[in-house]
Design a protein around this motif. Structure first.
Motif, PDB file in Angstrom:
ATOM      1  N   MET A   1      -5.767 -10.466  -5.671  1.00 20.88           N
ATOM      2  CA  MET A   1      -6.855  -9.553  -5.422  1.00 20.88           C
ATOM      3  C   MET A   1      -6.855  -8.268  -4.342  1.00 20.88           C
ATOM      4  O   MET A   1      -6.134  -8.431  -4.263  1.00 20.88           O
ATOM      5  N   LEU A   2      -7.240  -7.895  -5.533  1.00 22.24           N
ATOM      6  CA  LEU A   2      -7.952  -6.315  -5.070  1.00 22.24           C
ATOM      7  C   LEU A   2      -8.160  -6.067  -4.059  1.00 22.24           C
ATOM      8  O   LEU A   2      -9.480  -6.686  -3.803  1.00 22.24           O
ATOM      9  N   VAL A   3      -7.426  -5.464  -2.837  1.00 22.03           N
ATOM     10  CA  VAL A   3      -8.834  -5.565  -1.202  1.00 22.03           C
ATOM     11  C   VAL A   3      -8.929  -3.765  -0.751  1.00 22.03           C
ATOM     12  O   VAL A   3      -7.549  -3.664  -1.699  1.00 22.03           O
ATOM     13  N   ASP A   4      -9.896  -2.838  -0.272  1.00 21.85           N
ATOM     14  CA  ASP A   4      -8.868  -1.985   0.261  1.00 21.85           C
ATOM     15  C   ASP A   4      -7.926  -1.961   0.618  1.00 21.85           C
ATOM     16  O   ASP A   4      -8.133  -2.799   2.216  1.00 21.85           O
ATOM     17  N   PHE A   5      -7.479  -0.998   0.758  1.00 21.67           N
ATOM     18  CA  PHE A   5      -6.273  -0.926   1.661  1.00 21.67           C
ATOM     19  C   PHE A   5      -6.250  -1.253   3.399  1.00 21.67           C
ATOM     20  O   PHE A   5      -5.758  -1.063   3.975  1.00 21.67           O
ATOM     21  N   ASN A   6      -7.924   0.444   3.493  1.00 25.85           N
ATOM     22  CA  ASN A   6      -7.746   0.374   4.850  1.00 25.85           C
ATOM     23  C   ASN A   6      -8.396  -0.466   5.499  1.00 25.85           C
ATOM     24  O   ASN A   6      -9.100  -1.299   7.149  1.00 25.85           O
ATOM     25  N   GLN A   7      -8.859  -2.445   4.950  1.00 27.68           N
ATOM     26  CA  GLN A   7      -9.006  -2.731   5.525  1.00 27.68           C
ATOM     27  C   GLN A   7      -7.407  -4.212   5.903  1.00 27.68           C
ATOM     28  O   GLN A   7      -8.423  -5.338   6.699  1.00 27.68           O
ATOM     29  N   LEU A   8      -6.896  -3.813   5.293  1.00 33.54           N
ATOM     30  CA  LEU A   8      -5.683  -4.348   5.543  1.00 33.54           C
ATOM     31  C   LEU A   8      -5.644  -4.707   6.963  1.00 33.54           C
ATOM     32  O   LEU A   8      -5.169  -3.663   7.926  1.00 33.54           O
ATOM     33  N   LEU A  35      -2.431   0.258 -11.129  1.00 34.31           N
ATOM     34  CA  LEU A  35      -2.768  -0.398  -9.830  1.00 34.31           C
ATOM     35  C   LEU A  35      -3.632  -1.402  -9.891  1.00 34.31           C
ATOM     36  O   LEU A  35      -3.457  -2.795  -9.020  1.00 34.31           O
ATOM     37  N   SER A  36      -5.006  -0.935  -9.943  1.00 36.44           N
ATOM     38  CA  SER A  36      -6.006  -2.093  -8.894  1.00 36.44           C
ATOM     39  C   SER A  36      -5.822  -3.012 -10.764  1.00 36.44           C
ATOM     40  O   SER A  36      -6.137  -4.428 -10.140  1.00 36.44           O
ATOM     41  N   ALA A  51      -3.738  -7.811  -1.429  1.00 35.14           N
ATOM     42  CA  ALA A  51      -3.368  -6.289  -1.826  1.00 35.14           C
ATOM     43  C   ALA A  51      -4.086  -5.592  -2.013  1.00 35.14           C
ATOM     44  O   ALA A  51      -4.513  -5.084  -2.645  1.00 35.14           O
ATOM     45  N   GLY A  52      -3.748  -4.223  -1.255  1.00 39.77           N
ATOM     46  CA  GLY A  52      -4.625  -3.061  -1.616  1.00 39.77           C
ATOM     47  C   GLY A  52      -3.281  -1.994  -1.056  1.00 39.77           C
ATOM     48  O   GLY A  52      -2.201  -2.335  -1.650  1.00 39.77           O
ATOM     49  N   PHE A  53      -3.850  -0.911  -1.930  1.00 39.78           N
ATOM     50  CA  PHE A  53      -2.819   0.979  -2.450  1.00 39.78           C
ATOM     51  C   PHE A  53      -3.569   1.281  -2.245  1.00 39.78           C
ATOM     52  O   PHE A  53      -5.474   1.853  -1.443  1.00 39.78           O
ATOM     53  N   GLU A  54      -2.622   3.187  -1.923  1.00 35.01           N
ATOM     54  CA  GLU A  54      -3.340   4.212  -1.572  1.00 35.01           C
ATOM     55  C   GLU A  54      -2.261   5.118  -1.789  1.00 35.01           C
ATOM     56  O   GLU A  54      -0.614   4.704  -2.849  1.00 35.01           O
ATOM     57  N   MET A  55      -2.793   6.443  -2.265  1.00 34.54           N
ATOM     58  CA  MET A  55      -1.673   6.960  -2.935  1.00 34.54           C
ATOM     59  C   MET A  55      -2.294   8.593  -1.665  1.00 34.54           C
ATOM     60  O   MET A  55      -3.243   9.024  -1.601  1.00 34.54           O
ATOM     61  N   LYS A  56      -0.556   9.265  -1.589  1.00 34.91           N
ATOM     62  CA  LYS A  56      -1.172  10.029  -0.873  1.00 34.91           C
ATOM     63  C   LYS A  56      -0.460  10.856  -1.276  1.00 34.91           C
ATOM     64  O   LYS A  56       0.518  11.025  -1.535  1.00 34.91           O
ATOM     65  N   PHE A  83       6.120  -4.262 -12.563  1.00 27.30           N
ATOM     66  CA  PHE A  83       5.354  -2.506 -12.422  1.00 27.30           C
ATOM     67  C   PHE A  83       5.696  -1.196 -12.201  1.00 27.30           C
ATOM     68  O   PHE A  83       5.149  -0.615 -13.040  1.00 27.30           O
ATOM     69  N   ILE A  84       5.896  -0.855 -11.219  1.00 27.99           N
ATOM     70  CA  ILE A  84       6.643   0.108 -10.662  1.00 27.99           C
ATOM     71  C   ILE A  84       7.686   0.530 -11.965  1.00 27.99           C
ATOM     72  O   ILE A  84       7.291   2.098 -12.205  1.00 27.99           O
ATOM     73  N   GLN A  85       8.908  -0.003 -12.501  1.00 26.83           N
ATOM     74  CA  GLN A  85       9.848   0.262 -13.220  1.00 26.83           C
ATOM     75  C   GLN A  85       8.705   0.984 -14.522  1.00 26.83           C
ATOM     76  O   GLN A  85       8.697   2.251 -15.313  1.00 26.83           O
ATOM     77  N   SER A  86       7.153   0.440 -15.030  1.00 24.42           N
ATOM     78  CA  SER A  86       6.597   0.661 -16.232  1.00 24.42           C
ATOM     79  C   SER A  86       6.239   1.682 -15.875  1.00 24.42           C
ATOM     80  O   SER A  86       5.864   2.602 -16.885  1.00 24.42           O
ATOM     81  N   LEU A  87       5.458   1.650 -14.272  1.00 27.27           N
ATOM     82  CA  LEU A  87       4.916   3.604 -14.028  1.00 27.27           C
ATOM     83  C   LEU A  87       6.299   4.394 -13.862  1.00 27.27           C
ATOM     84  O   LEU A  87       5.903   5.371 -14.658  1.00 27.27           O
ATOM     85  N   GLU A  88       7.278   3.985 -13.976  1.00 24.07           N
ATOM     86  CA  GLU A  88       8.431   5.052 -14.286  1.00 24.07           C
ATOM     87  C   GLU A  88       8.418   5.319 -15.410  1.00 24.07           C
ATOM     88  O   GLU A  88       9.179   6.788 -16.063  1.00 24.07           O
TER      89      GLU A  88
END
Length: 160
Positions: A1-8, A35-36, A51-56, A83-88
């Motif tokens: 379930m995707l949640v806002d990273f800031n709410q984690l 990612l979403s 889980a949530g994510f952000e890109m910095k 999943f990360i390997q697929s992005l690579e």
């Protein structure tokens, strides 16, 4: 379930993947969409993971997992690595190589193999005050407080 990273919650588990190059604006949008979609379906033993994510800085992917209701299992962690390997592969970048160091040089983010960072430290091209990214932080609170720190306050201190 995707949640806002800031709410984690601050106790959330964190994984940080640094890219060997900056992502373009278009790549960032595509990665955020991917990612979403991945996090919406991410599960552990049939339980949805919150889980949530952000890109910095156009180059770091940060995934956070609230382990209050369900923790990541070996299989769910494997799924995230795949999943990360697929992005690579899709973007022709390195995201999983932990033997590289990212640090600030002025307003820019530098990315160097660890051996080159050691040489730079020896040559005084980086110092104990150089801001480094400690991708070994394990929780959101550590990420917020100890991710972007002077080298003297990180595992990098042994080199400067």
């Amino acid at each position: 379930m995707l949640v806002d990273f800031n709410q984690l919650p601050d106790t959330s588990r964190i994984w940080i993947y640094q890219s060997n190059r900056s992502f373009t604006e278009e790549e960032q949008q595509e990665i955020a969409q991917s990612l979403s979609e991945f996090l919406k379906e991410w599960t552990a033993h049939g339980s949805a993971l919150q889980a949530g994510f952000e890109m910095k800085y156009n180059r770091f992917i940060v995934i956070g997992l609230d382990q209050t209701n369900a923790s990541a299992s070996g299989c769910s962690i494997d799924a995230s690595v795949h999943f990360i390997q697929s992005l690579e592969q899709k973007y022709n970048v390195e995201l999983l190589d932990r033997m590289n160091v990212s640090f600030k040089q002025g307003e820019f983010i530098a990315y160097k193999p660890l051996i080159d960072f050691k040489k730079m430290a020896k040559a005084k091209a980086v110092s104990k005050n150089t801001v480094v990214f400690n991708n070994l932080v394990a929780t959101k609170q550590e990420y917020l407080e100890n991710w972007e720190v002077p080298a003297s306050e990180s595992w990098h201190s042994r080199f400067v």
